[in-house]
Scaffold this motif. Structure first.
Motif, PDB file in Angstrom:
ATOM      1  N   UNK A   1       0.771  -1.388  -0.053  1.00 29.60           N
ATOM      2  CA  UNK A   1       0.067   0.099  -0.089  1.00 29.60           C
ATOM      3  C   UNK A   1       0.789   1.145   0.002  1.00 29.60           C
ATOM      4  N   UNK A   2       1.679   1.225  -0.749  1.00 33.75           N
ATOM      5  CA  UNK A   2       3.007   2.354  -0.681  1.00 33.75           C
ATOM      6  C   UNK A   2       2.212   3.821  -1.846  1.00 33.75           C
ATOM      7  N   UNK A   3       1.257   3.248  -2.734  1.00 32.38           N
ATOM      8  CA  UNK A   3       0.706   4.235  -3.272  1.00 32.38           C
ATOM      9  C   UNK A   3       1.429   4.522  -4.623  1.00 32.38           C
ATOM     10  N   UNK A   4       2.435   3.977  -5.106  1.00 31.00           N
ATOM     11  CA  UNK A   4       3.267   4.241  -6.053  1.00 31.00           C
ATOM     12  C   UNK A   4       2.790   3.978  -7.575  1.00 31.00           C
ATOM     13  N   UNK A   5       1.969   2.802  -7.314  1.00 33.91           N
ATOM     14  CA  UNK A   5       1.309   2.314  -8.757  1.00 33.91           C
ATOM     15  C   UNK A   5       0.282   3.285  -8.878  1.00 33.91           C
ATOM     16  N   UNK A   6      -0.647   3.520  -8.138  1.00 38.96           N
ATOM     17  CA  UNK A   6      -1.732   4.872  -8.349  1.00 38.96           C
ATOM     18  C   UNK A   6      -1.199   6.022  -8.824  1.00 38.96           C
TER      19      UNK A   6
ATOM     20  N   UNK B   1       3.585  -1.691 -18.646  1.00 43.55           N
ATOM     21  CA  UNK B   1       2.993  -0.967 -17.303  1.00 43.55           C
ATOM     22  C   UNK B   1       3.715  -0.332 -16.502  1.00 43.55           C
ATOM     23  N   UNK B   2       3.522   1.002 -16.273  1.00 43.24           N
ATOM     24  CA  UNK B   2       4.445   1.850 -15.358  1.00 43.24           C
ATOM     25  C   UNK B   2       4.238   1.020 -13.829  1.00 43.24           C
ATOM     26  N   UNK B   3       3.034   0.649 -13.449  1.00 40.67           N
ATOM     27  CA  UNK B   3       2.711   0.111 -12.221  1.00 40.67           C
ATOM     28  C   UNK B   3       3.615  -0.993 -11.783  1.00 40.67           C
ATOM     29  N   UNK B   4       3.684  -1.734 -12.685  1.00 39.46           N
ATOM     30  CA  UNK B   4       4.779  -2.975 -12.799  1.00 39.46           C
ATOM     31  C   UNK B   4       6.082  -2.530 -12.379  1.00 39.46           C
ATOM     32  N   UNK B   5       6.466  -1.316 -13.080  1.00 44.23           N
ATOM     33  CA  UNK B   5       7.844  -0.940 -12.999  1.00 44.23           C
ATOM     34  C   UNK B   5       8.204  -0.380 -11.630  1.00 44.23           C
ATOM     35  N   UNK B   6       7.113   0.448 -10.834  1.00 43.92           N
ATOM     36  CA  UNK B   6       7.334   1.166  -9.675  1.00 43.92           C
ATOM     37  C   UNK B   6       7.045   0.154  -8.505  1.00 43.92           C
ATOM     38  N   UNK B   7       6.817  -0.829  -8.580  1.00 40.65           N
ATOM     39  CA  UNK B   7       6.129  -1.476  -7.352  1.00 40.65           C
ATOM     40  C   UNK B   7       7.265  -2.295  -6.729  1.00 40.65           C
ATOM     41  N   UNK B   8       7.473  -1.743  -5.486  1.00 38.02           N
ATOM     42  CA  UNK B   8       8.703  -2.212  -4.779  1.00 38.02           C
ATOM     43  C   UNK B   8       8.311  -3.878  -4.243  1.00 38.02           C
ATOM     44  N   UNK B   9       7.141  -4.156  -4.234  1.00 37.47           N
ATOM     45  CA  UNK B   9       6.694  -5.522  -3.436  1.00 37.47           C
ATOM     46  C   UNK B   9       6.374  -6.426  -4.525  1.00 37.47           C
ATOM     47  N   UNK B  10       6.594  -6.115  -5.987  1.00 44.30           N
ATOM     48  CA  UNK B  10       6.314  -6.987  -7.194  1.00 44.30           C
ATOM     49  C   UNK B  10       4.733  -7.626  -6.997  1.00 44.30           C
TER      50      UNK B  10
ATOM     51  N   UNK C   1      -6.846  -2.696  -9.596  1.00 45.13           N
ATOM     52  CA  UNK C   1      -6.981  -2.283 -11.124  1.00 45.13           C
ATOM     53  C   UNK C   1      -8.236  -1.935 -11.574  1.00 45.13           C
ATOM     54  N   UNK C   2      -8.772  -1.154 -11.989  1.00 45.17           N
ATOM     55  CA  UNK C   2      -9.991  -0.728 -12.688  1.00 45.17           C
ATOM     56  C   UNK C   2      -9.984  -0.999 -14.058  1.00 45.17           C
ATOM     57  N   UNK C   3     -10.771  -2.229 -14.336  1.00 45.42           N
ATOM     58  CA  UNK C   3     -10.529  -2.784 -15.908  1.00 45.42           C
ATOM     59  C   UNK C   3     -10.995  -1.902 -17.068  1.00 45.42           C
ATOM     60  N   UNK C   4     -11.975  -1.179 -16.750  1.00 47.57           N
ATOM     61  CA  UNK C   4     -12.360   0.089 -17.820  1.00 47.57           C
ATOM     62  C   UNK C   4     -11.347   1.108 -17.944  1.00 47.57           C
ATOM     63  N   UNK C   5     -10.300   1.546 -17.041  1.00 49.94           N
ATOM     64  CA  UNK C   5      -9.602   2.413 -17.246  1.00 49.94           C
ATOM     65  C   UNK C   5      -8.002   2.043 -17.319  1.00 49.94           C
ATOM     66  N   UNK C   6      -7.819   0.802 -17.041  1.00 50.66           N
ATOM     67  CA  UNK C   6      -6.495   0.470 -17.287  1.00 50.66           C
ATOM     68  C   UNK C   6      -6.357  -0.014 -18.695  1.00 50.66           C
ATOM     69  N   UNK C   7      -5.220   0.421 -19.481  1.00 57.69           N
ATOM     70  CA  UNK C   7      -4.846   0.141 -20.704  1.00 57.69           C
ATOM     71  C   UNK C   7      -3.600  -0.498 -20.599  1.00 57.69           C
ATOM     72  N   UNK C   8      -3.045  -0.808 -19.452  1.00 61.29           N
ATOM     73  CA  UNK C   8      -1.640  -1.425 -19.433  1.00 61.29           C
ATOM     74  C   UNK C   8      -0.741  -0.546 -19.846  1.00 61.29           C
ATOM     75  N   UNK C   9      -0.821   0.794 -20.070  1.00 59.54           N
ATOM     76  CA  UNK C   9       0.052   1.904 -20.398  1.00 59.54           C
ATOM     77  C   UNK C   9       0.213   1.995 -21.804  1.00 59.54           C
ATOM     78  N   UNK C  10      -0.738   1.452 -22.705  1.00 61.04           N
ATOM     79  CA  UNK C  10      -0.730   1.643 -24.129  1.00 61.04           C
ATOM     80  C   UNK C  10      -0.784   2.983 -24.582  1.00 61.04           C
ATOM     81  N   UNK C  11       0.065   3.581 -25.334  1.00 61.45           N
ATOM     82  CA  UNK C  11       0.185   4.792 -25.615  1.00 61.45           C
ATOM     83  C   UNK C  11       0.937   5.977 -24.696  1.00 61.45           C
ATOM     84  N   UNK C  12       1.419   5.329 -23.684  1.00 63.23           N
ATOM     85  CA  UNK C  12       2.171   5.874 -22.709  1.00 63.23           C
ATOM     86  C   UNK C  12       3.593   5.446 -22.228  1.00 63.23           C
TER      87      UNK C  12
END
Length: 71
Positions: A12-17, A54-63, A39-50
C-alpha cells in the motif's frame, strides 16, 4: 491480458496509483478488511500509448502487480 494487484503482497505504498497515466488503479474500501488498491478494468490500458510496459509493474517495490489472462 489484464493487470491484477495481489493484495497479500501489496505494501500500500501508493506508487502504482501515482504512476498510472489513466487513473486505472484506485483505492477500494471493499477490497479486504481495511480496503486496498485495485486495478479498474475499464480504465487500465496497460499503459498503451504512454509507455512500453505497464508503469505500475515498474514502480512496485513489492512486485505485487501481475498480468493475468482475461477469460
Amino acid at each position: 491480458m489484464a493487470m491484477k494487484i495481489v493484495r497479500e503482497m501489496c505494501s500500500e505504498c501508493h506508487l502504482c496509483a501515482e504512476a498510472c497515466p489513466t487513473q486505472g488503479i484506485q483505492w477500494c474500501k471493499e477490497a479486504g478488511p481495511r480496503g486496498g488498491y485495485e486495478v479498474v478494468p475499464g480504465l487500465c490500458t496497460e499503459c498503451a500509448g504512454h509507455a512500453e510496459s505497464p508503469r505500475c509493474v515498474a514502480v512496485c517495490p513489492s512486485e505485487a502487480i501481475e498480468t493475468v489472462p482475461v477469460a
